[in-house]
Design an enzyme around this catalytic site. Structure first.
Site, PDB file in Angstrom:
ATOM      1  N   LYS A 104       0.972  -0.889   0.325  1.00 42.85           N
ATOM      2  CA  LYS A 104       0.471  -0.020   0.169  1.00 42.85           C
ATOM      3  C   LYS A 104       0.790   1.520   0.551  1.00 42.85           C
ATOM      4  CE  LYS A 104      -2.260  -0.908   3.787  1.00 42.85           C
ATOM      5  NZ  LYS A 104      -2.095  -2.207   4.364  1.00 42.85           N
ATOM      6  N   ARG A 136      -9.119   1.090   8.836  1.00 42.35           N
ATOM      7  CA  ARG A 136      -9.288  -0.830   9.303  1.00 42.35           C
ATOM      8  C   ARG A 136     -10.404  -1.498   9.641  1.00 42.35           C
ATOM      9  NH1 ARG A 136      -3.095   0.384   8.546  1.00 42.35           N
ATOM     10  NH2 ARG A 136      -2.268  -1.475   8.827  1.00 42.35           N
ATOM     11  N   ARG A 138      10.610  -6.819   4.748  1.00 49.66           N
ATOM     12  CA  ARG A 138      10.925  -5.899   5.298  1.00 49.66           C
ATOM     13  C   ARG A 138      11.999  -5.381   5.992  1.00 49.66           C
ATOM     14  NH1 ARG A 138       5.300  -2.564   3.975  1.00 49.66           N
ATOM     15  NH2 ARG A 138       5.110  -3.660   6.340  1.00 49.66           N
ATOM     16  N   ARG A 142      11.585  -0.963  11.368  1.00 48.66           N
ATOM     17  CA  ARG A 142      10.609  -1.056  12.363  1.00 48.66           C
ATOM     18  C   ARG A 142      10.619  -2.160  13.138  1.00 48.66           C
ATOM     19  NH1 ARG A 142       5.034  -0.090   8.532  1.00 48.66           N
ATOM     20  NH2 ARG A 142       4.477  -1.367  10.047  1.00 48.66           N
ATOM     21  N   ARG A 164      -0.342  -9.588  12.929  1.00 49.84           N
ATOM     22  CA  ARG A 164      -0.868  -8.229  12.388  1.00 49.84           C
ATOM     23  C   ARG A 164      -1.773  -8.618  11.314  1.00 49.84           C
ATOM     24  NH1 ARG A 164       4.481  -5.493  10.110  1.00 49.84           N
ATOM     25  NH2 ARG A 164       2.838  -3.997   9.109  1.00 49.84           N
TER      26      ARG A 164
HETATM   27  P1  AMP Z   1       0.682   0.449   9.027  1.00 52.56           P
HETATM   28  O1  AMP Z   1       2.073   1.423   8.772  1.00 52.56           O
HETATM   29  O2  AMP Z   1      -0.121   0.630   8.001  1.00 52.56           O
HETATM   30  O3  AMP Z   1       0.798  -0.942   8.729  1.00 52.56           O
HETATM   31  O4  AMP Z   1       0.257   0.498  10.903  1.00 52.56           O
HETATM   32  C1  AMP Z   1       1.261   0.251  11.716  1.00 52.56           C
HETATM   33  C2  AMP Z   1       0.127  -0.190  12.501  1.00 52.56           C
HETATM   34  O5  AMP Z   1      -0.643   0.973  13.015  1.00 52.56           O
HETATM   35  C3  AMP Z   1      -0.192  -0.971  12.769  1.00 52.56           C
HETATM   36  O6  AMP Z   1      -0.092  -1.822  13.604  1.00 52.56           O
HETATM   37  C4  AMP Z   1      -1.435  -0.503  14.080  1.00 52.56           C
HETATM   38  O7  AMP Z   1      -0.918  -0.522  15.874  1.00 52.56           O
HETATM   39  C5  AMP Z   1      -1.100   0.936  13.615  1.00 52.56           C
HETATM   40  N1  AMP Z   1      -2.412   1.136  12.318  1.00 52.56           N
HETATM   41  C6  AMP Z   1      -2.253   1.938  11.502  1.00 52.56           C
HETATM   42  N2  AMP Z   1      -2.826   2.791  10.986  1.00 52.56           N
HETATM   43  C7  AMP Z   1      -4.498   2.245  11.196  1.00 52.56           C
HETATM   44  C8  AMP Z   1      -5.750   2.060  12.017  1.00 52.56           C
HETATM   45  N3  AMP Z   1      -6.808   3.179  10.779  1.00 52.56           N
HETATM   46  N4  AMP Z   1      -6.377   1.822  12.614  1.00 52.56           N
HETATM   47  C9  AMP Z   1      -5.894   1.772  13.944  1.00 52.56           C
HETATM   48  N5  AMP Z   1      -4.618   1.374  14.175  1.00 52.56           N
HETATM   49  C10 AMP Z   1      -3.579   1.230  12.893  1.00 52.56           C
END
Ligand code: AMP
Length: 190
Positions: free
Chosen positions: A14, A89, A128, A134, A146
């Site tokens: 994404k 989400r 990654r 991360r 996740r």
């Molecule tokens: P990402 O970078 O999109 O993989 O997000 C990393 C982490 O941020 C996720 O595993 C969640 O803990 C948190 N996070 C990101 N976006 C959301 C969302 N829309 N709702 C809740 N938690 C989020």
């Protein structure tokens, strides 16, 4: 205005594709994950509360996430449109986004959902993790959680947009340029 939700499991690509779409169509790219990481880096109260969830691969609570996203949208009053990456989400977030956009006489145009098999996701995330810095990519248990959280809490959000006839599924496996072209084609059919 075009407002796109770029959807898919962790590791679907994404972030990479959202950047390309935002450049090509002049849209503001909002990644909730990036915004949380920026807050962690800056040591804000929001970052501190988000971190405990992110480290475990859990979702940050809806109220916190929705308020943050709305503030980010409001910070770009002259945007031609938005690309939402990693949001919504949960169904609650999707409903909140719809009513927030409606209050601005706007709406979501399209949800583009990247389809990638689970084995491929795990492989990409752990790869990654070796370079992204991360913690949530580097730990296999967190990666697994996740993916499970995605299946349980996030995947149903696709049905929400399907009911509105806004869901387009995109094959997320293949060379990056080929995947980008699939996304462009879907947008240009709007
Ligand atoms: P990402 O970078 O999109 O993989 O997000 C990393 C982490 O941020 C996720 O595993 C969640 O803990 C948190 N996070 C990101 N976006 C959301 C969302 N829309 N709702 C809740 N938690 C989020």
């Amino acid at each position: 205005m075009i407002n796109i939700v770029l959807f898919g499991p962790p590791g679907a690509g994404k972030g990479t594709q959202a950047l390309r779409l935002s450049e090509r169509y002049g849209l503001v790219h909002l990644s909730t994950g990036d915004i949380f990481r920026r807050n962690i880096h800056e040591g804000t109260a929001l970052g501190r509360s988000a971190r405990s969830y992110m480290d475990k691969g859990e979702l940050v609570p809806d109220t916190v996430t929705i308020a943050m996203l709305e503030a980010e949208v409001d910070a770009h009053p002259h945007a031609k449109g938005f690309i939402f990456d990693g949001f919504p989400r949960t169904e609650k977030q999707a409903e909140a986004l719809d009513s927030f956009m409606a209050r601005k006489d706007q709406q979501i145009s399209l949800m583009l959902s990247l389809q990638v098999p689970e084995q491929e996701l795990k492989k990409r995330l752990l790869q990654r993790g070796a370079t992204s810095g991360r913690a949530d990519d580097a730990n296999p248990e967190v990666v697994q959680n996740r993916i499970a959280v995605y299946a349980r809490e996030t995947a149903p959000v696709a049905h929400y947009y399907k009911r509105q006839s806004k869901l387009v599924r995109i094959d997320g496996v293949g060379p990056l340029d080929v995947i980008s072209q699939r996304l462009y084609d879907a947008i240009e059919q709007l």
